[in-house]
Each structure stands twice: as structure tokens, then as C-alpha cells.
Design a protein around this motif. Sequence first.
Motif, PDB file in Angstrom:
ATOM      1  N   GLY A 252       0.829  -1.211   0.000  1.00  0.00           N
ATOM      2  CA  GLY A 252       0.000   0.000   0.000  1.00  0.00           C
ATOM      3  C   GLY A 252       0.859   1.255   0.000  1.00  0.00           C
ATOM      4  O   GLY A 252       2.003   1.249   0.462  1.00  0.00           O
ATOM      5  N   SER A 253       0.291   2.332  -0.538  1.00  0.00           N
ATOM      6  CA  SER A 253       1.004   3.609  -0.634  1.00  0.00           C
ATOM      7  C   SER A 253       0.058   4.713  -0.152  1.00  0.00           C
ATOM      8  O   SER A 253      -1.100   4.437   0.179  1.00  0.00           O
ATOM      9  CB  SER A 253       1.385   3.862  -2.088  1.00  0.00           C
ATOM     10  OG  SER A 253       0.182   4.009  -2.836  1.00  0.00           O
TER      11      SER A 253
ATOM     12  N   GLU B  29      -4.051   4.339   0.088  1.00  0.00           N
ATOM     13  CA  GLU B  29      -4.688   4.503   1.397  1.00  0.00           C
ATOM     14  C   GLU B  29      -5.739   5.600   1.373  1.00  0.00           C
ATOM     15  O   GLU B  29      -6.802   5.473   1.974  1.00  0.00           O
ATOM     16  CB  GLU B  29      -3.635   4.846   2.446  1.00  0.00           C
ATOM     17  CG  GLU B  29      -3.348   3.652   3.326  1.00  0.00           C
ATOM     18  CD  GLU B  29      -1.992   3.744   3.956  1.00  0.00           C
ATOM     19  OE1 GLU B  29      -1.658   4.816   4.480  1.00  0.00           O
ATOM     20  OE2 GLU B  29      -1.260   2.742   3.900  1.00  0.00           O
TER      21      GLU B  29
ATOM     22  N   SER C  22       1.543  -1.989   4.317  1.00  0.00           N
ATOM     23  CA  SER C  22       1.600  -0.597   3.870  1.00  0.00           C
ATOM     24  C   SER C  22       3.005  -0.030   3.982  1.00  0.00           C
ATOM     25  O   SER C  22       3.655  -0.161   5.020  1.00  0.00           O
ATOM     26  CB  SER C  22       0.651   0.260   4.715  1.00  0.00           C
ATOM     27  OG  SER C  22       0.882   1.617   4.402  1.00  0.00           O
TER      28      SER C  22
ATOM     29  N   SER D 174       3.291   3.242   2.983  1.00  0.00           N
ATOM     30  CA  SER D 174       2.963   4.637   2.677  1.00  0.00           C
ATOM     31  C   SER D 174       3.718   5.588   3.597  1.00  0.00           C
ATOM     32  O   SER D 174       4.032   5.265   4.740  1.00  0.00           O
ATOM     33  CB  SER D 174       1.460   4.858   2.834  1.00  0.00           C
ATOM     34  OG  SER D 174       1.158   5.155   4.172  1.00  0.00           O
TER      35      SER D 174
END
Length: 441
Positions: A112-113, A117, A144, A146
Amino acid sequence: MTEMPHINSGGCVDQPILRERGQHEVFCGLTSIIWLHRKMQDAFFLVVGSRTCAHLLQSAAGVMIFAEPRFATAILEETDLAGLADAQDELDREVARLLARRPDIRQLFLVGSCPSEVIKLDLARAAERLTEAHAPHVRVLSWSGSGIETTFTEGEDACLAAMVPGLPRGDSSNLLVVGALPDVVEDQARRLLADLGIAQVDWLPARRSDAAPQVGPNTRFILSQPFLGDTYAALERRGARPIAAPMPFGEEGTTAWLASIAQEFDIGPEHFARVTEAPRERARAAVARATETLAGKRIFFFPDSQLEIPLARFLARECAMEPVEVGSPFIHRQITAPDLALVPEGTPLSEGQDVDLQLDRLRAAAPDLTVCGLGLANPLEAEGLTTKWAIELVFTPVHFYEQAGDLAELFARPLRRKAALHLSPNTPGSARGWPLAGQPS
Ligand code: SF4
């Protein structure tokens, strides 16, 4: 047993920490893919993000991007962001295409980034669905990386923590070493642990998915990196018991790390001394060479990787440096306690960042050496400060005895280079004054 410092009190353990929030200059957790994909040889990392994320990976990976790396970015287009296309369907199609083209992949990580998100793309659900679709050949997990949630090395923590629930259950009394280290360093540690007589040593992450470690109530685990807080908690939830130790940097850190394991596995002091004596001696000699340059120098750490506290401990105790501020993106009190206990009492500690305020403190302190990111290093050099790029400390083999000298050298080199250029450190503007031909030097 080798003399062990009392590791849970003293030093900076109970010291207040300056907590700052504001503008910060750090990498996001996606960067950790660069070393994770090299370690896990049958894994692929698919970032679900934007062109910014793809560019970050390209620039952080440098020349590695030409070697058909096992990572890529599935770029969210405007239609995905506006909810016009079903991003989940598109992801399924992309993954099917990728797995057909790369049949060697056994573990697929959906990473995830910030963009994924923000639009609340449920990658955990996607991972479950894709695991079902591609089982048993491929296992799909998500985590994630992110910038909203993770800083630099925390990406590795998120990745390993995501793996823990799926590790096979076992009842054997194994030692689990946690943290991705270069193979050559891992092999050295394995040899030392085997020589100590520890029968079953596993590593998380394993090099290949079919060698995934077992975890159970008889598992004792030890971290080889300080930034693995979530993985630590996930392993405890699986019933494994942690071994507290300073991180294995330098001769003292490595000895204390091994001694903590030896105590837990009832290994006698004579045997311990026999196994460690020669490599300890080599490490001490190698560090001593760099210490000639480092002794008495003042060092300032900007927050970057969470390695700062153990490194400050190593440099203060084994290289006679004076840490004037030790900044870390996050300080996990429990994990860092054994290292904090050995950091000189009164060393200023800071967590998080407000970069302008920290730069003010840096200029006031005028240290001999500043450890910072690539974005700050050249501007600070131009002000006459001597810098060390922090990222190298993550990419270079620095753990355990045989790397202790190299680790100290990483800090000694910029100081020697400065001396070789006949520049006086801390003279504002001196870096601009390269020695001119014909000038007395
Ligand atoms: S995850 Fe966020 S911080 Fe990292 S590159 Fe992508 S947009 Fe930037």
C-alpha cells in the motif's frame, strides 16, 4: 560468561526524549523494498500507488532497476482515483498477468502507498482473494509502505509483521533471528550460533518461502534490527518469547547480543569465551584503526532509520566519540532499552522531526560529523559541516564482528576526506573554497 553490562537501567534509559512533530525529511517505507526483494528470492513486491511512488523506487534502486528486479508499481490512474474503474478488478488482472509472466514467484506482496490509502483501497481483502485464486503456487500478502504510516525501515517491519500470522506452527525449541541482513552477514551469524551449540536457528525473513521458520511457545526470538516493533508484537502474540539485547553493532554490541542468547540457551561461559575470543580480537583491532580518526569527535544524528541509538552507543563506547544529539524517527522504549542503557548519560535524544528547529540546534552545536539524509548532506557540506549519508548504514553490511571495522570506517572516511582536502571542519563556507592550483596547501 563475558562481562555483561547491566542492560536495562542506567545510561539514557529513563531520560526524557524531545518529541517533535513538523516538517520532516525522511523516506517512506516503500524504500525498504529495495533490500527486501534481494533477500527474499522468490518474492515479488507490487506497489499499488502513483507515478511518484514508481519514481521513488526507481531513484532509490539506482542501477538495480536494470536487473529485472522483483518489484514494480501498479499505477493508479485518474479513473481509479475517481472511483470510475473498479480498482480491485484491475488489480486482479494485473496480478494474473504478472504471475503468468514470472512463474518463479511464490510470495506476492501487495504494498500500500499514500494514494491507495487515501482512496481506501482494501489491499488486505485483495490479498485474501488473490491467495485463493493462485493457491497453492503463490501466497499473496499485503502491507503498507505509505509515507503517511511508515518511515523508511518501518516498511520492513510492516512486511515482516504481515508474514508472522502465516508462519507454520511448531513446538521445537528454536532460535528465531528477526531482520533482513545481507546473506554474507547472516551466514557469519549462523556460524557463530552453530559454534555456540544452538541446534536450530531460523531467520525471518527466510531466503525462500519454503524455508519459512516455525513459531510456537518454545520459540525464542531476537531482533537484529531495532526498527521491528510491530513484528516483535506479532511474534509475542504467536507465543514466542523475546530475548532482550543491544543490537549487534561493533565488538561490544555483538558480544552482548550473543551473550544474551547464550544465557537463554544455557551455554557455559568458558565455551562462550572460546567461540568468541578470536573474532572479538579481530573486531577490536579493526575498530581501533578507525578510532584514531574518530576519538574525541562530536557527532549529531538526524532521524532516519531507527539505527541511530545503537550506532550512537557503538561510536561513543568503542570509538570514543561524543554524541551531541541522537535523533530517531521513532523510539521503541522496550526494544532500545539495552542500547539506551549504554548510551552516555545525558546524551540529548529526539524523536520525530521539525527539520528547521533541528537544523538550528545542529548549527548551534557545530559537530564534527553530522549523520543525515541525502537531501540535507550537500547543503550542510556547503555550510562547512562534515556529513555522513545515513542511507549507507542501511545498505552496507555493518552487523557482527567481521563488519565492526567497516562500520567504524563509514564514519571515519568523511572526516579523513575533509582533512585530506585541507578543509577545516566547521568553518562556514569552507567547502566552497576548494584548494586552488598554485595555492599553498
Ligand atoms: S507511498 Fe507516499 S510518500 Fe511514498 S512515494 Fe508514494 S506517495 Fe510518496
